[in-house]
Design a protein around this motif. Structure first.
Motif, PDB file in Angstrom:
ATOM      1  N   SER B  14      68.143  51.825 -84.879  1.00 30.72           N
ATOM      2  CA  SER B  14      69.287  52.552 -84.335  1.00 30.72           C
ATOM      3  C   SER B  14      70.584  51.770 -84.542  1.00 30.72           C
ATOM      4  O   SER B  14      71.645  52.377 -84.732  1.00 30.72           O
ATOM      5  N   LEU B  15      70.500  50.453 -84.568  1.00 29.82           N
ATOM      6  CA  LEU B  15      71.702  49.667 -84.836  1.00 29.82           C
ATOM      7  C   LEU B  15      72.168  49.861 -86.264  1.00 29.82           C
ATOM      8  O   LEU B  15      73.362  49.953 -86.545  1.00 29.82           O
ATOM      9  N   GLN B  16      71.180  49.947 -87.165  1.00 25.42           N
ATOM     10  CA  GLN B  16      71.545  50.131 -88.569  1.00 25.42           C
ATOM     11  C   GLN B  16      72.221  51.475 -88.793  1.00 25.42           C
ATOM     12  O   GLN B  16      73.121  51.598 -89.617  1.00 25.42           O
ATOM     13  N   LYS B  17      71.770  52.457 -88.036  1.00 23.76           N
ATOM     14  CA  LYS B  17      72.317  53.804 -88.255  1.00 23.76           C
ATOM     15  C   LYS B  17      73.714  53.954 -87.658  1.00 23.76           C
ATOM     16  O   LYS B  17      74.520  54.734 -88.142  1.00 23.76           O
ATOM     17  N   SER B  18      73.998  53.222 -86.603  1.00 27.05           N
ATOM     18  CA  SER B  18      75.252  53.451 -85.888  1.00 27.05           C
ATOM     19  C   SER B  18      76.434  52.928 -86.681  1.00 27.05           C
ATOM     20  O   SER B  18      76.353  51.898 -87.352  1.00 27.05           O
ATOM     21  N   LYS B  19      77.536  53.683 -86.562  1.00 25.29           N
ATOM     22  CA  LYS B  19      78.702  53.325 -87.351  1.00 25.29           C
ATOM     23  C   LYS B  19      79.929  53.094 -86.479  1.00 25.29           C
ATOM     24  O   LYS B  19      81.006  52.766 -86.994  1.00 25.29           O
ATOM     25  N   GLU B  20      79.822  53.292 -85.213  1.00 25.56           N
ATOM     26  CA  GLU B  20      80.959  53.159 -84.310  1.00 25.56           C
ATOM     27  C   GLU B  20      80.755  51.943 -83.410  1.00 25.56           C
ATOM     28  O   GLU B  20      79.628  51.680 -82.993  1.00 25.56           O
ATOM     29  N   PRO B  21      81.811  51.221 -83.096  1.00 25.42           N
ATOM     30  CA  PRO B  21      81.660  50.089 -82.183  1.00 25.42           C
ATOM     31  C   PRO B  21      81.081  50.515 -80.841  1.00 25.42           C
ATOM     32  O   PRO B  21      80.273  49.786 -80.246  1.00 25.42           O
ATOM     33  N   SER B  22      81.496  51.711 -80.371  1.00 22.92           N
ATOM     34  CA  SER B  22      81.007  52.141 -79.054  1.00 22.92           C
ATOM     35  C   SER B  22      79.493  52.338 -79.090  1.00 22.92           C
ATOM     36  O   SER B  22      78.789  51.991 -78.136  1.00 22.92           O
ATOM     37  N   GLN B  23      79.015  52.900 -80.204  1.00 21.18           N
ATOM     38  CA  GLN B  23      77.556  53.088 -80.338  1.00 21.18           C
ATOM     39  C   GLN B  23      76.838  51.739 -80.260  1.00 21.18           C
ATOM     40  O   GLN B  23      75.867  51.571 -79.535  1.00 21.18           O
ATOM     41  N   ILE B  24      77.355  50.767 -81.048  1.00 21.12           N
ATOM     42  CA  ILE B  24      76.748  49.436 -81.062  1.00 21.12           C
ATOM     43  C   ILE B  24      76.707  48.877 -79.653  1.00 21.12           C
ATOM     44  O   ILE B  24      75.687  48.371 -79.180  1.00 21.12           O
ATOM     45  N   LYS B  25      77.871  49.019 -78.980  1.00 21.37           N
ATOM     46  CA  LYS B  25      77.949  48.464 -77.633  1.00 21.37           C
ATOM     47  C   LYS B  25      76.894  49.084 -76.733  1.00 21.37           C
ATOM     48  O   LYS B  25      76.191  48.372 -76.002  1.00 21.37           O
ATOM     49  N   SER B  26      76.801  50.406 -76.810  1.00 26.62           N
ATOM     50  CA  SER B  26      75.852  51.055 -75.893  1.00 26.62           C
ATOM     51  C   SER B  26      74.419  50.650 -76.211  1.00 26.62           C
ATOM     52  O   SER B  26      73.605  50.422 -75.318  1.00 26.62           O
ATOM     53  N   ILE B  27      74.101  50.523 -77.507  1.00 31.48           N
ATOM     54  CA  ILE B  27      72.729  50.143 -77.852  1.00 31.48           C
ATOM     55  C   ILE B  27      72.422  48.737 -77.334  1.00 31.48           C
ATOM     56  O   ILE B  27      71.383  48.485 -76.722  1.00 31.48           O
ATOM     57  N   LEU B  28      73.389  47.827 -77.573  1.00 28.16           N
ATOM     58  CA  LEU B  28      73.162  46.453 -77.124  1.00 28.16           C
ATOM     59  C   LEU B  28      73.012  46.403 -75.608  1.00 28.16           C
ATOM     60  O   LEU B  28      72.152  45.704 -75.072  1.00 28.16           O
ATOM     61  N   ASN B  29      73.873  47.154 -74.938  1.00 24.84           N
ATOM     62  CA  ASN B  29      73.772  47.188 -73.483  1.00 24.84           C
ATOM     63  C   ASN B  29      72.425  47.729 -73.019  1.00 24.84           C
ATOM     64  O   ASN B  29      71.858  47.270 -72.032  1.00 24.84           O
ATOM     65  N   GLN B  30      71.947  48.714 -73.784  1.00 25.78           N
ATOM     66  CA  GLN B  30      70.642  49.311 -73.463  1.00 25.78           C
ATOM     67  C   GLN B  30      69.543  48.242 -73.554  1.00 25.78           C
ATOM     68  O   GLN B  30      68.702  48.131 -72.668  1.00 25.78           O
ATOM     69  N   ILE B  31      69.595  47.451 -74.646  1.00 28.89           N
ATOM     70  CA  ILE B  31      68.575  46.401 -74.802  1.00 28.89           C
ATOM     71  C   ILE B  31      68.628  45.463 -73.621  1.00 28.89           C
ATOM     72  O   ILE B  31      67.603  45.097 -73.031  1.00 28.89           O
ATOM     73  N   ILE B  32      69.865  45.086 -73.274  1.00 26.13           N
ATOM     74  CA  ILE B  32      70.003  44.121 -72.184  1.00 26.13           C
ATOM     75  C   ILE B  32      69.454  44.699 -70.883  1.00 26.13           C
ATOM     76  O   ILE B  32      68.731  44.010 -70.154  1.00 26.13           O
ATOM     77  N   SER B  33      69.792  45.958 -70.642  1.00 26.57           N
ATOM     78  CA  SER B  33      69.337  46.548 -69.374  1.00 26.57           C
ATOM     79  C   SER B  33      67.820  46.650 -69.323  1.00 26.57           C
ATOM     80  O   SER B  33      67.217  46.601 -68.262  1.00 26.57           O
ATOM     81  N   ILE B  34      67.187  46.824 -70.497  1.00 22.27           N
ATOM     82  CA  ILE B  34      65.714  46.933 -70.473  1.00 22.27           C
ATOM     83  C   ILE B  34      65.068  45.567 -70.338  1.00 22.27           C
ATOM     84  O   ILE B  34      64.187  45.345 -69.524  1.00 22.27           O
ATOM     85  N   GLN B  35      65.512  44.641 -71.183  1.00 22.87           N
ATOM     86  CA  GLN B  35      64.773  43.379 -71.262  1.00 22.87           C
ATOM     87  C   GLN B  35      65.479  42.168 -70.657  1.00 22.87           C
ATOM     88  O   GLN B  35      64.844  41.330 -70.050  1.00 22.87           O
ATOM     89  N   PHE B  36      66.782  42.049 -70.876  1.00 18.96           N
ATOM     90  CA  PHE B  36      67.437  40.781 -70.556  1.00 18.96           C
ATOM     91  C   PHE B  36      68.168  40.844 -69.226  1.00 18.96           C
ATOM     92  O   PHE B  36      69.388  40.818 -69.166  1.00 18.96           O
ATOM     93  N   LYS B  37      67.427  40.954 -68.185  1.00 16.74           N
ATOM     94  CA  LYS B  37      68.055  40.931 -66.874  1.00 16.74           C
ATOM     95  C   LYS B  37      67.140  40.162 -65.912  1.00 16.74           C
ATOM     96  O   LYS B  37      65.980  39.925 -66.219  1.00 16.74           O
ATOM     97  N   GLY B  38      67.692  39.851 -64.770  1.00 17.64           N
ATOM     98  CA  GLY B  38      66.889  39.108 -63.804  1.00 17.64           C
ATOM     99  C   GLY B  38      67.145  37.618 -63.902  1.00 17.64           C
ATOM    100  O   GLY B  38      68.162  37.183 -64.445  1.00 17.64           O
ATOM    101  N   ASN B  39      66.202  36.874 -63.392  1.00 19.67           N
ATOM    102  CA  ASN B  39      66.353  35.424 -63.361  1.00 19.67           C
ATOM    103  C   ASN B  39      66.167  34.860 -64.766  1.00 19.67           C
ATOM    104  O   ASN B  39      65.169  35.107 -65.440  1.00 19.67           O
ATOM    105  N   GLU B  40      67.140  34.081 -65.187  1.00 20.09           N
ATOM    106  CA  GLU B  40      67.139  33.565 -66.551  1.00 20.09           C
ATOM    107  C   GLU B  40      65.905  32.692 -66.826  1.00 20.09           C
ATOM    108  O   GLU B  40      65.213  32.887 -67.818  1.00 20.09           O
TER     109      GLU B  40
END
Lengths: 333, 863
Positions: B14-40
Motif C-alpha cells: 500500500s505504501l508503494q501504491k500511494s502517491k500523496e503525502p497524506s496517504q503515506i502519513k495515514s498508512i504509517l500512522n496505521q502501522i504505528i497504531s497497530i504494532q508500535f504502541k505501549g511500553n517501549e
C-alpha cells in the motif's frame, strides 16, 4: 702520555640494499630517519635506530640523484643529475613531492647550496664560469654571477650573505648575494687554493672558516676576514679577505665531501681513498681523531647528525653500502 | 498467530501504491497504531523473541529507509517526523536495526540517504546510553534459539567492518559532491576514525559488563556475544584499546578481593567472556593482555595482584590457552621478566607442571635457541625456569629429564662468548644446585675477583665435594665449565693492558672495555677539552669486497657468526650453494647444523637475492645429503620452534629437492652446459645475413668429411634413472605420520588450512616426481585416502584444490589392478559421490575442473 689510544672504530650499523652507487646521505627527522640517494634515481628512507628500511621512493630521474639536503624535520630537497630540484614532504608517513623546478645545471657533479634561511638556492648555470641564484620558494631566478675563465663551478657554500664557490682552476671565489643587478655579479674576493680542480667545501659559520678539498692531495683551511672584504689591489689576482690558514697534506687524491658537526668542534672528510678521516677543530687548528675504514669503494657522502647525544656519522659509498658510526657522543650533564 | 510477513507485505504494497503525502502519513500512522504502541521496553523484547519478526523486518525497513524516508520526508513537519519516523526506530530491536543500517550503507549513493544512515549509526556509538549498549542488553534478554551464534557472528562482523564501510562510501560520495559539504565529510571521518571508533566500542563493552552484572542480566548469551566482539577487536589488532580500558576496572575489582578464592561476580563474568573468545583470536588477545601487563609493571613497582590468575579456569578448558602460557609465551614471545613470576604461579597448579618445566628447559638448553634468540626473550625464559625450578623438589627433578636438559643447557651457556648469556647460565646453575644439593649449593664468584681468591675457594670446594660421592660427577662438570670463562676473562684483561691484538676474543672484549672508557672520557668533554683520538694507524692496504669461503666448515662458521660480522652473511650465503654442490667429504657431518642454521637465518640486512640464495642452498643440501637431511627436515616440520612461514618453506624446499632429484643428475649438468648450436637451420629469407658469413657456412655444410658423423657428438636425449622413485618413502612417510597430532603448535585439521593445503600439495609433487606405476604408491594411497576422507569437505578452497590435484595424480599413476586389489568397490563409490558433489556444488572453478578430471580418471579404472 695523557691517555692511551683507543681501538680502531667500527661502524655500528651497515645498511645494504641500493643497487647503484650511493651519491648522498642525509639525516632528516629527529636524527632517527635518514635518506639516501643513488645513481639509479632511487631514494631510500631508513631508520637509524635499527636496520629498518622505511620506504623506497622513485624520483623518476633516469640520471640519478646527486644531492639531498634536509629542509626541516619532515621535508628534504633533492637534486637530480639533470638539474631538477624537487622538494619532498612527509605526509602520512609517505614522502610526496609537491614542488619541483628545473635549473640550468647540466654538468651533473656540482651540488646545490641553500642559504642559511632556506630562501635562496645557488647552482651553476649551463655555461662555464657562471652561477645562478634561485628563489627557493618560487623557483624563479634571482641573479647570476660570473668569474673570468675559471672553468666550471665545482662546489658551493654560503657564509651568512656571502656565497663561496670553488672552480675547476682551483680558485675560490666569494660573491655578495645581497647585490641585485640585471647584469652578472662579479666576485668580491678570491684566492688560489689548488693546482687541480676544486671538489668540495664546508663552512664553519661560527669561526668563519672555509674547509676546502680538491683533487690535489691536500686539504686547506681558509679564514674569511670580514673587515678586509673590500678590494685590496685591483691589479692583483687575489682579492678580498681570504687568508690561507692551515694545510693538511694527504697521502692520496680526491676529497669528495666535507662535513662539520653542529658544534663546529669536529669535522670529517671522505674521498677516493675509501676512508673517512675525522678531525677535531680546536683553537682553529685541526687535530686528527680517527680514520674510519670500512668501505671498499670511494666514499661519496658523509653527514653528522644534529643530535650530539648520539654522535652519529653517516657515510654512503660507491660500494652500495651505507655505514652508521658513533663518534664522541656528548653526554648530558 | 499474528503474521509479520503478511503485515509487512501488505503495508509495503500500500505504501508503494500511494502517491500523496497524506496517504503515506495515514498508512504509517496505521502501522504505528497497530504494532508500535505501549511500553517501549516490553515491545522491543516481544519483537526480539518473535522469529517471524526477525525473518521479515529487514526488507520492510530497508524500503522505509531508502525509499520512503528520503522521498517523502520533506512533506512532513518536524513534529510529524518525530512522532512517526523516530517511533519506528525506537521500537525496533537494535539487534535487528543495526544490520539493516550497515548493509544499506554500501547501497546508498545519495548524499541525503547516507547522511541519514550515518546519523542513525552514530546513535550506536555514543559515549553514553548508546544503542550498542542497548543491543548488548537485548542480546542478554534474547532467546538463544532466535539470536543464535551465527547471527551474533554476523553482527560482530558488521560492527568490525563498520568504519571501513562508512569511510569507503564517504570517499565515493566526496568525489561526486561539491565542496560545500566538505565539513560533513571531515566530521564523519573523525567520528569513524578506526582508532576512535574501536576505542568507544571497547568502552561500551566494558561499561556493559558493569551494567549486566549489576542488573543481573549476566548470562551465557551475552557473554558469548561479548567474547566474540572482543575476539574480533583483537583480531583487528586493537587489543591495546580494549585492554587499556579493561585494566583499571579489573584492578579495582581485584582490589575488592582479599583472597582470589572468594567470589566477585564481575570477575567471574569476565572469565566467562574471555572463555568465549573464539580460538582464532584468543592468542591476539592474550598477547595484548601480557603486553599491557608489561607496561603496567614498569609504572607500578609494587603491583602485588596477579592478573594472570583470571585465566586460571580457562587454562584447563582451552588447550590453546594452555599452549600459549606454557610454551609460546616463554619460548617465542618475550615479556618483562617480572611477569615470569606471575606466569609460574599461574602454571603452578597445573597437573603436568613438571612436564611444562621439562619442555622449557629443553628449549633453554637448545644450542639454536641460545644462538638465535633475542636478549629479552632469553632473559624471560631464564627467569621462568629459575622461578619454576624453585618450586620443584629433588625427586621431581630426578624423575624427569630436567636434570639432563639443565646440565646440557648450563654447559652451552657457559661456552657462549656473550657475557650476559654466561651470567644467565651461572645464576640458573646456582639456583638449580640448591635443589640438587641443598647442603652445599654451588656458588659462582664475581668475574672481577682476584685469581688467588678464586683458587682458594675452588680448592676448598674440591675438598668438600669429595665428601659427597653421589653428586660428584655433576659438580665436576659444572666446575670445569665455571673455570673456562673466568680464565679467559683474566687472560683478556692482561692482554688488554699490553694491547695485544692477536686473539680475536681479546679484541672483542677490549672493544667493550674501550667503550666504557669512552663514556668516561666524554663526561668531561667540555667545549674546549681535548678529544682522545682513536688508533690512527692506517695500513695502506684496502679492504677487499666480501670474502667467499673455500671450505664448507668456514662457510658454516661465517653463517653462525653473522651477529658479530655482518659481511659474513653475504659471503657465506654466496659461497654456500657452490660448496655444497661440490659434495665435500665433510658434507655428511655438517649437513644438519648447516640446514638448521640456514633455516633460522633472519634477513637482518638487505642482501640482493637473499631468499633465492638461501633456498637454493637448502635445496642443494637436500639433494646432496638426502638421507641425513630429509629426516631432519621432516622432524622439524612438526617441531615447535618453527613458525608457519618456515614450515611452508620446509615444504617448498622438500618439493624443489624432489623435483631436482627426480630429474636426474645428468639433466642438471646439461642445464649448465650451453646448448650445442643446431646445424640444420630452417631456410630463411633474412637479408641481414652477410654474404661473408653465408658462404663459408655453405661450404662447410656441403663439404664431405669422412668420419665426421662419428666424431660429432649428437645432441643426446638419453634416458636417466629417476633417483627419487627409491627415496620417496623417506620424504613422504615421516610427513604424513603426524598430521593429526595436536602436539605441534598448529592445528592442521582445524583452522590452519593454509599449511594443510600446502602439505597435501607437496604430497602431490612427490607423487608426480616418483613417476608412474611405482609400487610404493599403493602404500602411499592408503595413507592419503585416510587423510582425504577427513578433510575432503574442508571449507577452504585452497585445501580442496590441492587435495583434488593430489588425488588426480594418485588415480592416474596407479594401475587399475593394484588399485582394485587394495581398495573395496564401496570405497570408491564413496569418493565418486563426493566428486560428483564437488563438480556441481563447489564455489571454486579450479576445484570443479579438477574434480571432473578426477572423475574421468576414476571411471577409467572401472571400465
Amino acid at each position: 702520555m695523557k691517555k692511551t689510544h683507543k681501538q680502531i672504530p667500527q661502524p655500528i650499523r651497515v645498511y645494504r640494499g641500493h643497487s647503484e652507487s650511493i651519491s648522498s646521505v642525509r639525516f632528516i627527522s629527529d636524527n632517527t630517519i635518514f635518506a639516501s640517494g643513488s645513481n639509479d634515481g632511487e631514494i631510500r628512507i631508513w631508520k637509524s635506530q635499527s636496520n629498518q628500511l622505511v620506504s623506497i621512493i622513485n624520483s623518476n630521474s633516469k640520471k640519478g640523484i646527486l644531492h639531498i639536503e634536509k629542509i626541516d624535520s619532515s621535508s628534504f630537497a633533492t637534486q637530480s643529475r639533470d638539474g631538477v630540484i624537487k622538494l619532498w614532504n612527509c605526509e602520512n608517513s609517505d614522502f610526496i613531492s609537491n614542488f619541483e623546478f628545473q635549473t640550468n645545471s647540466k654538468f651533473s657533479f656540482c651540488k646545490f647550496s641553500l642559504s642559511l634561511d632556506f630562501s635562496s638556492l645557488a647552482i651553476p648555470s649551463e655555461n662555464p664560469d657562471e652561477i645562478e641564484l634561485f628563489d627557493f620558494k618560487s623557483g624563479k631566478k634571482i641573479s647570476k654571477m660570473q668569474t673570468e675563465k675559471s672553468g666550471m663551478c665545482m662546489t658551493l657554500g654560503f657564509l651568512k650573505d656571502q656565497l663561496f664557490a670553488g672552480f675547476e682552476n682551483g680558485k675560490l671565489y666569494g660573491f655578495d648575494t645581497r647585490m641585485l643587478s640585471e647584469d652578472f655579479i662579479q666576485p668580491v674576493s678570491s684566492l688560489s687554493c689548488f693546482e687541480q680542480p676544486f671538489l668540495s667545501l664546508a663552512i664553519s659559520q661560527k669561526y668563519e672558516t672555509i674547509f676546502t678539498g680538491s683533487v690535489d692531495p691536500k686539504f686547506l683551511l681558509v679564514q674569511v676576514s670580514s673587515e678586509n672584504i673590500s678590494q685590496k689591489d685591483p691589479f692583483s689576482d687575489e682579492k678580498g679577505g681570504l687568508i690561507l690558514k692551515d694545510e693538511i697534506q694527504l697521502g692520496h687524491e680526491g676529497t669528495s665531501e666535507i662535513c662539520l658537526r653542529n658544534d663546529d668542534q669536529i669535522f670529517a672528510f671522505c674521498g677516493w681513498d675509501k676512508r673517512i678521516r675525522v678531525f677535531q677543530f680546536k683553537n682553529k687548528t685541526p687535530k686528527p681523531l680517527a680514520i674510519l675504514k670500512f668501505h671498499t669503494e670511494t666514499v661519496n657522502s658523509i653527514h653528522f647528525s644534529e643530535d650530539l647525544l648520539n654522535g652519529y656519522l653517516l657515510a654512503g659509498s660507491k660500494d652500495k653500502k651505507i655505514t652508521l658510526w658513533q663518534l664522541y657522543p656528548k653526554r648530558k650533564k | 498467530m499474528f503474521s509479520f510477513k503478511e503485515f509487512f507485505i501488505n503495508f509495503k504494497d500500500s505504501l508503494q501504491k500511494s502517491k500523496e503525502p497524506s496517504q503515506i502519513k495515514s498508512i504509517l500512522n496505521q502501522i504505528i497504531s497497530i504494532q508500535f504502541k505501549g511500553n517501549e521496553q516490553e515491545k522491543i523484547i516481544e519483537f526480539l523473541n518473535n522469529p517471524s519478526f526477525k525473518q521479515n523486518y529487514s526488507g520492510f525497513y530497508s524500503y522505509l529507509l531508502t525509499e520512503i524516508y528520503p522521498n517523502w520526508i520533506f512533506c512532513f513537519s518536524e513534529e510529524e517526523k518525530n512522532s512517526i519516523f523516530n517511533v519506528f526506530f525506537k521500537f525496533i530491536p537494535k539487534t535487528y536495526l543495526f544490520p539493516v543500517l550497515v548493509s544499506n550503507i554500501s547501497k546508498s549513493f545519495d548524499f541525503f540517504i547516507l547522511s541519514n544512515l550515518i546519523d542513525y549509526l552514530k546513535q550506536f556509538i555514543l559515549s553514553e546510553n548508546s544503542y550498542l549498549s542497548q543491543l548488548i542488553i537485548e542480546i542478554a534478554n534474547s532467546d538463544p534459539q532466535i539470536i543464535n551464534s551465527i547471527y551474533m557472528e554476523q553482527l560482530v562482523i558488521f560492527i568490525g567492518s563498520l568504519p571501513e564501510r562508512v569511510m569507503k562510501q564517504l570517499r565515493i560520495l566526496q568525489s561526486k559532491t561539491n565542496k560545500d559539504q566538505n565539513q560533513f565529510f571531515i566530521e564523519n571521518e573523525n567520528y569513524f576514525n578506526i582508532h576512535n571508533y574501536f576505542n568507544t566500542i571497547s568502552k561500551i563493552i566494558i561499561d556493559s559488563i558493569d551494567v549486566l552484572v549489576t542488573n543481573q542480566f549476566a548470562n551465557g548469551q551475552a557473554a558469548n556475544f561479548l567474547g566474540m566482539l572482543m575476539g574480533k577487536i583483537s583480531r583487528l589488532n586493537h587489543t591495546d584499546l580494549i585492554v587499556n580500558i579493561l585494566f583499571p576496572e579489573l584492578k579495582t575489582n581485584l582490589a575488592k578481593l582479599n583472597d582470589f578464592s572468594s567470589k566477585n561476580e564481575w570477575i567471574i563474568y569476565l572469565q566467562n567472556i574471555v572463555e568465549k573468545i573464539p580460538n582464532n583470536c584468543i592468542e591476539g588477545f592474550l598477547i595484548g593482555f601480557v603486553r599491557k601487563m608489561d607496561q603496567e609493571s614498569n609504572i607500578q613497582k609494587n603491583q602485588d595482584q596477579n592478573m594472570l590468575l583470571i585465566f586460571n579456569d580457562l587454562l584447563q578448558k582451552n588447550s590453546l590457552v594452555k599452549q600459549f602460557f606454557a610454551d609460546k609465551l616463554p619460548c617465542n614471545i618475550s615479556a618483562n621478566p617480572k611477569i615470569a613470576g606471575y606466569l609460574i604461579s599461574l602454571l603452578k597448579s597445573e597437573p603436568d607442571f613438571v612436564q611444562i618445566i621439562e619442555n622449557l628447559t629443553f628449549c633453554w638448553s637448545n644450542k639454536n635457541f641460545i644462538k638465535f634468540c633475542s636478549k629479552e626473550q632469553h632473559e624471560f625464559l631464564t627467569k621462568c625456569i629459575q622461578n619454576g625450578i624453585e618450586i620443584l623438589t629433588k625427586m621431581e627433578v630426578n624423575q624427569s629429564k630436567i636434570l639432563g636438559n639443565m646440565l646440557n643447557g648450563i654447559q652451552y651457556h657457559m661456552e657462549s662468548p656473550l657475557s650476559y648469556i654466561r651470567e644467565f647460565g651461572m645464576k640458573t646453575a646456582e639456583i638449580f644446585s640448591k635443589i640438587i644439593n641443598p647442603e652445599n649449593p654451588l656458588k659462582f664468584t664475581d668475574e672481577s675477583k682476584d685469581e688467588e681468591e678464586k683458587k682458594d675457594e675452588e680448592e676448598k670446594k674440591d675438598e668438600e665435594e669429595k665428601k659427597d660421592e653421589e653428586e660428584k660427577k655433576d659438580e665436576e662438570e659444572k666446575k670445569d665449565e665455571e673455570k673456562k670463562p673466568k680464565q679467559k676473562l683474566k687472560k683478556i684483561q692482561n692482554e688488554n693492558e699490553n694491547e695485544n691484538e692477536n686473539d680475536p676474543d681479546a679484541l672483542f672484549f677490549s672493544n667493550i672495555q674501550s667503550n666504557s672508557d669512552d663514556d668516561l672520557s666524554d663526561n668531561d668533554n667540555d667545549s674546549d677539552s681535548d678529544l682522545v683520538p682513536y688508533n690512527l694507524e692506517d695500513d695502506e692496504t684496502d679492504l677487499d669486497s666480501v670474502k667467499i669461503p673455500v671450505y664448507l666448515r668456514d662457510c658454516l662458521d661465517m653463517l653462525t657468526s653473522v651477529e658479530n660480522e655482518p659481511d659474513n652473511l653475504e659471503g657465506g650465503l654466496k659461497g654456500c650453494e657452490i660448496l655444497i654442490r661440490k659434495k665435500p667429504g665433510d658434507l655428511n657431518d655438517l649437513s644438519v647444523p648447516l640446514t638448521s642454521c640456514l633455516l633460522h637465518l633472519m634477513k637482518v640486512q638487505y642482501i640482493e637475492n637473499f631468499e633465492e640464495l638461501r633456498t637454493n642452498s637448502l635445496v642443494a643440501i637436500v639433494v646432496c645429503a638426502t638421507d641425513i637431511v630429509v629426516p631432519f627436515l621432516t622432524e622439524q616440520f612438526y617441531s615447535q620452534n618453527l613458525n608457519i612461514a618456515q614450515k611452508i618453506e620446509v615444504l617448498e624446499i622438500l618439493s624443489a629437492a624432489a623435483m631436482e632429484i627426480s630429474s636426474g643428475e645428468k639433466s642438471q649438468e646439461q642445464k649448465n652446459k650451453k646448448q650445442p648450436p643446431n646445424k640444420l637451420k630452417p631456410f630463411s629469407l633474412d637479408l641481414e645475413i652477410q654474404p661473408k658469413t653465408i658462404f663459408p657456412n655453405l661450404i662447410e655444410e656441403k663439404t664431405r668429411k669422412w668420419g665426421w658423423a662419428l666424431r660429432q657428438k649428437k645432441p643426446q636425449n638419453e634416458g636417466y634413472i629417476n633417483q627419487f622413485a627409491k627415496k620417496i618413502g623417506l620424504f613422504f612417510f615421516p610427513l604424513i605420520k603426524k598430521y593429526d597430532t595436536r602436539k605441534n603448535s598448529y592445528h592442521l585439521l582445524g583452522e590452519d588450512g593454509l599449511l594443510l593445503g600446502k602439505l597435501i600439495g607437496t604430497f602431490g609433487i612427490f607423487i608426480d616426481c616418483a613417476g608412474k606405476s611405482n609400487p610404493i604408491l599403493v602404500e602411499m594411497a592408503k595413507a592419503l585416502f585416510d587423510l582425504f576422507t577427513v578433510v575432503r569437505y574442508h571449507k577452504e578452497s585452497f585445501v580442496r584444490s590441492n587435495l583434488l590435484y593430489t588425488l588426480y595424480l594418485l588415480l592416474s599413476f596407479i594401475s587399475s589392478d593394484l588399485l582394485l586389489e587394495s581398495f573395496s568397490f564401496q570405497f570408491f563409490e564413496n569418493f565418486k559421490d563426493w566428486l560428483e558433489f564437488e563438480i556441481v556444488q563447489d564455489s571454486n572453478q579450479n576445484c570443479r575442473e579438477l574434480a571432473s578430471l578426477c572423475l574421468v580418471e576414476l571411471s577409467k579404472h572401472f571400465k
